[in-house]
Design an enzyme around this catalytic site. Structure first.
Site, PDB file in Angstrom:
ATOM      1  N   GLN A   9      -8.507  -2.412  -0.422  1.00  0.00           N
ATOM      2  CA  GLN A   9      -9.889  -1.621  -0.900  1.00  0.00           C
ATOM      3  C   GLN A   9     -10.322  -0.968   0.342  1.00  0.00           C
ATOM      4  OE1 GLN A   9     -12.241   0.230  -1.791  1.00  0.00           O
ATOM      5  NE2 GLN A   9     -13.682  -1.586  -0.995  1.00  0.00           N
ATOM      6  N   LYS A  15     -12.129  -6.457   7.350  1.00  0.00           N
ATOM      7  CA  LYS A  15     -11.002  -5.824   8.312  1.00  0.00           C
ATOM      8  C   LYS A  15     -11.186  -6.637   9.784  1.00  0.00           C
ATOM      9  CE  LYS A  15      -8.432  -2.445   6.137  1.00  0.00           C
ATOM     10  NZ  LYS A  15      -6.974  -2.582   6.186  1.00  0.00           N
ATOM     11  N   GLY A  19      -0.613   4.614  -1.440  1.00  0.00           N
ATOM     12  CA  GLY A  19      -1.906   5.146  -0.663  1.00  0.00           C
ATOM     13  C   GLY A  19      -1.407   6.321  -0.057  1.00  0.00           C
ATOM     14  N   GLN A  20      -2.413   7.143   0.788  1.00  0.00           N
ATOM     15  CA  GLN A  20      -2.122   8.152   1.531  1.00  0.00           C
ATOM     16  C   GLN A  20      -1.002   7.814   2.626  1.00  0.00           C
ATOM     17  OE1 GLN A  20      -4.795  11.024   3.981  1.00  0.00           O
ATOM     18  NE2 GLN A  20      -4.802   9.210   5.041  1.00  0.00           N
ATOM     19  N   ASP A  63       0.949  -7.762  -5.582  1.00  0.00           N
ATOM     20  CA  ASP A  63      -0.642  -7.816  -5.058  1.00  0.00           C
ATOM     21  C   ASP A  63      -0.963  -8.596  -3.992  1.00  0.00           C
ATOM     22  OD1 ASP A  63      -3.160  -6.564  -7.158  1.00  0.00           O
ATOM     23  OD2 ASP A  63      -3.658  -7.849  -5.301  1.00  0.00           O
ATOM     24  N   GLY A  94       0.844  -1.031  -0.015  1.00  0.00           N
ATOM     25  CA  GLY A  94      -0.031   0.172  -0.123  1.00  0.00           C
ATOM     26  C   GLY A  94       0.702   1.314  -0.187  1.00  0.00           C
ATOM     27  N   TYR A 115     -16.381  -3.765   4.099  1.00  0.00           N
ATOM     28  CA  TYR A 115     -14.851  -3.593   4.546  1.00  0.00           C
ATOM     29  C   TYR A 115     -14.728  -3.707   5.982  1.00  0.00           C
ATOM     30  CZ  TYR A 115     -11.552  -0.238   5.772  1.00  0.00           C
ATOM     31  OH  TYR A 115     -10.146   0.385   6.507  1.00  0.00           O
ATOM     32  N   ARG A 166      -4.908  12.486   1.073  1.00  0.00           N
ATOM     33  CA  ARG A 166      -6.170  11.718   1.060  1.00  0.00           C
ATOM     34  C   ARG A 166      -6.842  11.273  -0.347  1.00  0.00           C
ATOM     35  NH1 ARG A 166      -8.706   7.740   3.816  1.00  0.00           N
ATOM     36  NH2 ARG A 166     -10.236   8.553   5.326  1.00  0.00           N
ATOM     37  N   ALA A 211      -1.951  -1.993   2.480  1.00  0.00           N
ATOM     38  CA  ALA A 211      -2.819  -2.263   1.235  1.00  0.00           C
ATOM     39  C   ALA A 211      -4.190  -2.626   1.432  1.00  0.00           C
ATOM     40  CB  ALA A 211      -2.343  -3.283   0.371  1.00  0.00           C
TER      41      ALA A 211
HETATM   42  P1  NAP Z   1      -5.468   4.438   0.553  1.00  0.00           P
HETATM   43  O1  NAP Z   1      -4.897   5.801   0.272  1.00  0.00           O
HETATM   44  O2  NAP Z   1      -6.731   3.815  -0.073  1.00  0.00           O
HETATM   45  O3  NAP Z   1      -4.182   3.149  -0.177  1.00  0.00           O
HETATM   46  C1  NAP Z   1      -4.451   2.067  -0.271  1.00  0.00           C
HETATM   47  C2  NAP Z   1      -3.358   1.537  -0.915  1.00  0.00           C
HETATM   48  O4  NAP Z   1      -3.483  -0.190  -1.174  1.00  0.00           O
HETATM   49  C3  NAP Z   1      -2.969   1.889  -2.338  1.00  0.00           C
HETATM   50  O5  NAP Z   1      -1.380   1.929  -2.272  1.00  0.00           O
HETATM   51  C4  NAP Z   1      -3.310   0.867  -2.953  1.00  0.00           C
HETATM   52  O6  NAP Z   1      -2.851   0.866  -4.432  1.00  0.00           O
HETATM   53  C5  NAP Z   1      -2.992  -0.447  -2.179  1.00  0.00           C
HETATM   54  N1  NAP Z   1      -3.908  -1.608  -2.750  1.00  0.00           N
HETATM   55  C6  NAP Z   1      -5.113  -1.684  -2.936  1.00  0.00           C
HETATM   56  N2  NAP Z   1      -5.464  -2.939  -3.404  1.00  0.00           N
HETATM   57  C7  NAP Z   1      -4.334  -3.638  -3.459  1.00  0.00           C
HETATM   58  C8  NAP Z   1      -4.214  -4.997  -3.655  1.00  0.00           C
HETATM   59  N3  NAP Z   1      -5.070  -5.910  -4.191  1.00  0.00           N
HETATM   60  N4  NAP Z   1      -2.797  -5.437  -3.705  1.00  0.00           N
HETATM   61  C9  NAP Z   1      -1.755  -4.398  -3.311  1.00  0.00           C
HETATM   62  N5  NAP Z   1      -1.882  -3.324  -3.049  1.00  0.00           N
HETATM   63  C10 NAP Z   1      -3.246  -2.788  -3.148  1.00  0.00           C
HETATM   64  O7  NAP Z   1      -5.808   4.011   1.900  1.00  0.00           O
HETATM   65  P2  NAP Z   1      -5.069   4.708   3.286  1.00  0.00           P
HETATM   66  O8  NAP Z   1      -5.855   5.729   3.562  1.00  0.00           O
HETATM   67  O9  NAP Z   1      -3.519   5.154   2.993  1.00  0.00           O
HETATM   68  O10 NAP Z   1      -5.131   3.548   4.297  1.00  0.00           O
HETATM   69  C11 NAP Z   1      -4.032   2.680   4.586  1.00  0.00           C
HETATM   70  C12 NAP Z   1      -4.513   1.543   5.474  1.00  0.00           C
HETATM   71  O11 NAP Z   1      -4.906   1.922   6.233  1.00  0.00           O
HETATM   72  C13 NAP Z   1      -5.785   0.528   4.425  1.00  0.00           C
HETATM   73  O12 NAP Z   1      -5.734  -0.608   4.939  1.00  0.00           O
HETATM   74  C14 NAP Z   1      -7.034   1.159   5.277  1.00  0.00           C
HETATM   75  O13 NAP Z   1      -8.018   0.402   5.111  1.00  0.00           O
HETATM   76  C15 NAP Z   1      -6.786   1.544   6.610  1.00  0.00           C
HETATM   77  N6  NAP Z   1      -7.127   2.312   7.542  1.00  0.00           N
HETATM   78  C16 NAP Z   1      -7.101   3.901   6.950  1.00  0.00           C
HETATM   79  C17 NAP Z   1      -7.996   4.697   7.721  1.00  0.00           C
HETATM   80  C18 NAP Z   1      -7.948   6.087   7.260  1.00  0.00           C
HETATM   81  O14 NAP Z   1      -8.570   6.898   7.890  1.00  0.00           O
HETATM   82  N7  NAP Z   1      -7.068   6.701   6.153  1.00  0.00           N
HETATM   83  C19 NAP Z   1      -8.131   4.619   8.902  1.00  0.00           C
HETATM   84  C20 NAP Z   1      -8.030   3.179   9.448  1.00  0.00           C
HETATM   85  C21 NAP Z   1      -7.293   2.432   8.932  1.00  0.00           C
HETATM   86  P3  NAP Z   1      -3.295   1.798  -5.786  1.00  0.00           P
HETATM   87  O15 NAP Z   1      -2.468   3.066  -5.417  1.00  0.00           O
HETATM   88  O16 NAP Z   1      -2.647   1.046  -6.961  1.00  0.00           O
HETATM   89  O17 NAP Z   1      -4.657   1.918  -5.480  1.00  0.00           O
HETATM   90  N1  GDD Z   2     -16.886   9.193   0.812  1.00  0.00           N
HETATM   91  C1  GDD Z   2     -18.099  10.048   1.006  1.00  0.00           C
HETATM   92  N2  GDD Z   2     -18.459  10.889   0.081  1.00  0.00           N
HETATM   93  N3  GDD Z   2     -18.550  10.034   2.416  1.00  0.00           N
HETATM   94  C2  GDD Z   2     -19.575  10.894   2.737  1.00  0.00           C
HETATM   95  C3  GDD Z   2     -20.161  11.767   1.551  1.00  0.00           C
HETATM   96  C4  GDD Z   2     -19.343  11.651   0.367  1.00  0.00           C
HETATM   97  O1  GDD Z   2     -19.779  12.440  -0.720  1.00  0.00           O
HETATM   98  N4  GDD Z   2     -21.049  12.389   1.978  1.00  0.00           N
HETATM   99  C5  GDD Z   2     -21.169  11.945   3.207  1.00  0.00           C
HETATM  100  N5  GDD Z   2     -20.216  11.060   3.582  1.00  0.00           N
HETATM  101  C6  GDD Z   2     -19.998  10.540   4.898  1.00  0.00           C
HETATM  102  C7  GDD Z   2     -19.998   8.839   4.957  1.00  0.00           C
HETATM  103  O2  GDD Z   2     -21.228   8.614   4.706  1.00  0.00           O
HETATM  104  C8  GDD Z   2     -19.233   8.600   6.233  1.00  0.00           C
HETATM  105  O3  GDD Z   2     -20.130   8.770   7.450  1.00  0.00           O
HETATM  106  C9  GDD Z   2     -18.479   9.636   6.359  1.00  0.00           C
HETATM  107  O4  GDD Z   2     -18.894  10.969   5.470  1.00  0.00           O
HETATM  108  C10 GDD Z   2     -16.807   9.379   6.020  1.00  0.00           C
HETATM  109  O5  GDD Z   2     -16.807   9.120   4.885  1.00  0.00           O
HETATM  110  P1  GDD Z   2     -15.339   8.666   4.216  1.00  0.00           P
HETATM  111  O6  GDD Z   2     -14.487   9.862   4.173  1.00  0.00           O
HETATM  112  O7  GDD Z   2     -15.637   7.857   2.929  1.00  0.00           O
HETATM  113  O8  GDD Z   2     -14.713   7.718   5.257  1.00  0.00           O
HETATM  114  P2  GDD Z   2     -15.112   6.576   6.231  1.00  0.00           P
HETATM  115  O9  GDD Z   2     -15.347   6.962   7.612  1.00  0.00           O
HETATM  116  O10 GDD Z   2     -16.231   5.771   5.530  1.00  0.00           O
HETATM  117  O11 GDD Z   2     -13.904   5.470   6.161  1.00  0.00           O
HETATM  118  C11 GDD Z   2     -12.505   5.889   6.266  1.00  0.00           C
HETATM  119  O12 GDD Z   2     -12.214   5.834   7.558  1.00  0.00           O
HETATM  120  C12 GDD Z   2     -12.345   4.662   8.148  1.00  0.00           C
HETATM  121  C13 GDD Z   2     -11.838   4.813   9.568  1.00  0.00           C
HETATM  122  O13 GDD Z   2     -12.859   4.882  10.472  1.00  0.00           O
HETATM  123  C14 GDD Z   2     -11.676   5.041   5.196  1.00  0.00           C
HETATM  124  O14 GDD Z   2     -10.416   5.766   5.345  1.00  0.00           O
HETATM  125  C15 GDD Z   2     -11.562   3.678   5.937  1.00  0.00           C
HETATM  126  O15 GDD Z   2     -10.492   2.871   4.993  1.00  0.00           O
HETATM  127  C16 GDD Z   2     -11.195   3.785   7.246  1.00  0.00           C
HETATM  128  O16 GDD Z   2     -10.985   2.417   7.811  1.00  0.00           O
END
Ligand code: NAP
Ligand code: GDD
Length: 343
Positions: A84, A155, A11-12, A59, A8, A151, A186, A82
């Site tokens: 989805q 997880k 990703g961010q 992958d 991953g 999702y 992001r 990494a």
């Molecule tokens: P992200 O920006 O969506 O990045 C996801 C990464 O995973 C990208 O590098 C993507 O590659 C790669 N990836 C997706 N499918 C893959 C596969 N089949 N094989 C190998 N690589 C794959 O996510 P993030 O926000 O950085 O989050 C990082 C991790 O923390 C994720 O596991 C997410 O579920 C978890 N998480 C995130 C948050 C949050 O708020 N950001 C909170 C809690 C947990 P591409 O660039 O090719 O798409």
């Molecule tokens: N994406 C999105 N787009 N969300 C929206 C929108 C829109 O147009 N309008 C309202 N929302 C609301 C969603 O319904 C959700 O309640 C909230 O905004 C946050 O949505 P996301 O930013 O898509 O994040 P998330 O909380 O569902 O998931 C993220 O955080 C998780 C940790 O709590 C992702 O980064 C996950 O990978 C991560 O695990």
């Protein structure tokens, strides 16, 4: 020199973790999945071309690839980031989400077990595990799980197999249960980046309005750059431990939107209700925010608020960036840039 392996990395979080580890003097190895376009634009050129960074095609759906790389690289630390990672999209591609986020995790754990490589493993677990159990906030390591999406359920499997491999094979494996964390890097379909990007474009006259779904959900939003340090710290402890990482404050999407517009001098006032509610510029009555039910989810996580006191006790870690600061960082970036495009 310590060797790390990241999934991953494009990703961010992966891009910030790469910078963090290279700056610490690590040799960093990472898989990148094949795509018809370049996916490395979040990684600044200085780091992409760093002499201690190596990337490989790979992958999480391909066990032989993971096995071969772990066996060859023999990393000291593995960060499994990494996924989805889009909750809404997981309702559209539930099987694929399980394949990558759940089975992908055990593929990587099992590659480590089977090769016998002595390594420390970090699993990117999430506050989505808590999901929608009302009245349980603030959520800590002892709060019951109740995922509300494919999702979250995938997880949950990743969370438990990480613990299972720790207990069964004496592996140093940890879960970071991270609440939402954001940054200029992001993904553009997550709500914060969607808002800050739209605010910048509306301010510059390049976009008319912003369309959102449920604006009353609450999230505990931290800064991704602060959170990757925590991933590393978890792997430097004497014993593996699972930790919640959060700010301890939560806000609605509505509040985030208001703060972002305020940053460019626009005050939003709300009119109407439900699907007919709109956000209007107080000064001239322009409709700038529209509710579009297309962005509603089949099930919603209404409230996430984390209690990170264990992380503070164990690691001395605390979130540093306030929501106002985070919004400013993101809006300022989007005012200056049309894309990630880091050089
Ligand atoms: P992200 O920006 O969506 O990045 C996801 C990464 O995973 C990208 O590098 C993507 O590659 C790669 N990836 C997706 N499918 C893959 C596969 N089949 N094989 C190998 N690589 C794959 O996510 P993030 O926000 O950085 O989050 C990082 C991790 O923390 C994720 O596991 C997410 O579920 C978890 N998480 C995130 C948050 C949050 O708020 N950001 C909170 C809690 C947990 P591409 O660039 O090719 O798409
Ligand atoms: N994406 C999105 N787009 N969300 C929206 C929108 C829109 O147009 N309008 C309202 N929302 C609301 C969603 O319904 C959700 O309640 C909230 O905004 C946050 O949505 P996301 O930013 O898509 O994040 P998330 O909380 O569902 O998931 C993220 O955080 C998780 C940790 O709590 C992702 O980064 C996950 O990978 C991560 O695990």
């Amino acid at each position: 020199m310590n060797k790390a392996f990241i999934t991953g990395v494009t990703g961010q979080d992966g891009s910030y973790l790469l910078e963090f580890l290279l700056d610490k003097g690590y040799e960093v190895h990472a898989i990148i999945r094949r795509s018809s376009v370049f996916t490395s634009k979040r990684i600044p050129k200085k780091y992409w071309n760093h002499e201690n960074f190596r990337s490989y095609h790979g992958d999480l759906t391909d066990s032989s690839n993971l096995h071969a790389l772990i066996s060859k690289i023999k990393p000291d630390e593995v960060y499994n980031l990494a996924a989805q990672s889009h909750v809404g999209v997981s309702f559209d591609v539930p099987e694929y989400t399980g394949e990558v986020d759940a089975i992908g995790t055990i593929r990587l754990l099992d590659a480590i077990r089977d090769t016998g490589v002595n390594t420390r493993f970090y699993q990117a677990s999430t506050s989505e595990l808590f999901g929608g159990l009302p009245g349980t906030e603030p959520q800590s390591e002892t709060t019951p799980f109740y995922p509300k999406s494919p999702y979250g359920a995938a997880k949950l499997y990743g969370y438990w197999v990480t613990i299972n491999y720790r207990e069964s094979y004496n592996m140093f494996a940890c879960n970071g249960i991270l609440f939402n964390h954001e940054s200029p890097r992001r993904g553009e379909t997550f709500v914060t980046k969607k808002i800050t990007k739209a605010v910048a474009k509306i301010f510059k006259g390049e976009q008319d309005n912003l369309q959102l779904g449920n604006i009353d959900a609450k999230r505990d939003w931290g800064y991704a750059k602060d959170y990757v340090e925590m991933m590393w710290l978890m792997l430097q402890q004497d014993k593996p431990v699972d930790l919640v990482v959060a700010t301890g404050k939560c806000y609605t999407i509505r509040e985030f939107t208001e703060i972002a517009f305020k940053h460019v001098g626009i005050n939003i006032t709300w009119k109407g209700e439900g699907e007919n509610e709109v956000g209007v510029d107080k000064k001239d009555g322009r409709v700038l925010v529209i509710i579009n039910p297309k962005y509603y989810r089949p099930a919603e996580v209404e409230l996430l608020l984390g209690d990170a006191s264990k992380a503070k006790n164990v690691l001395g870690w605390e979130s540093k960036t306030t929501l106002d600061e985070l919004v400013k960082i993101m809006v300022d970036y989007d005012l200056e840039h049309n894309d990630y495009g880091f050089d």
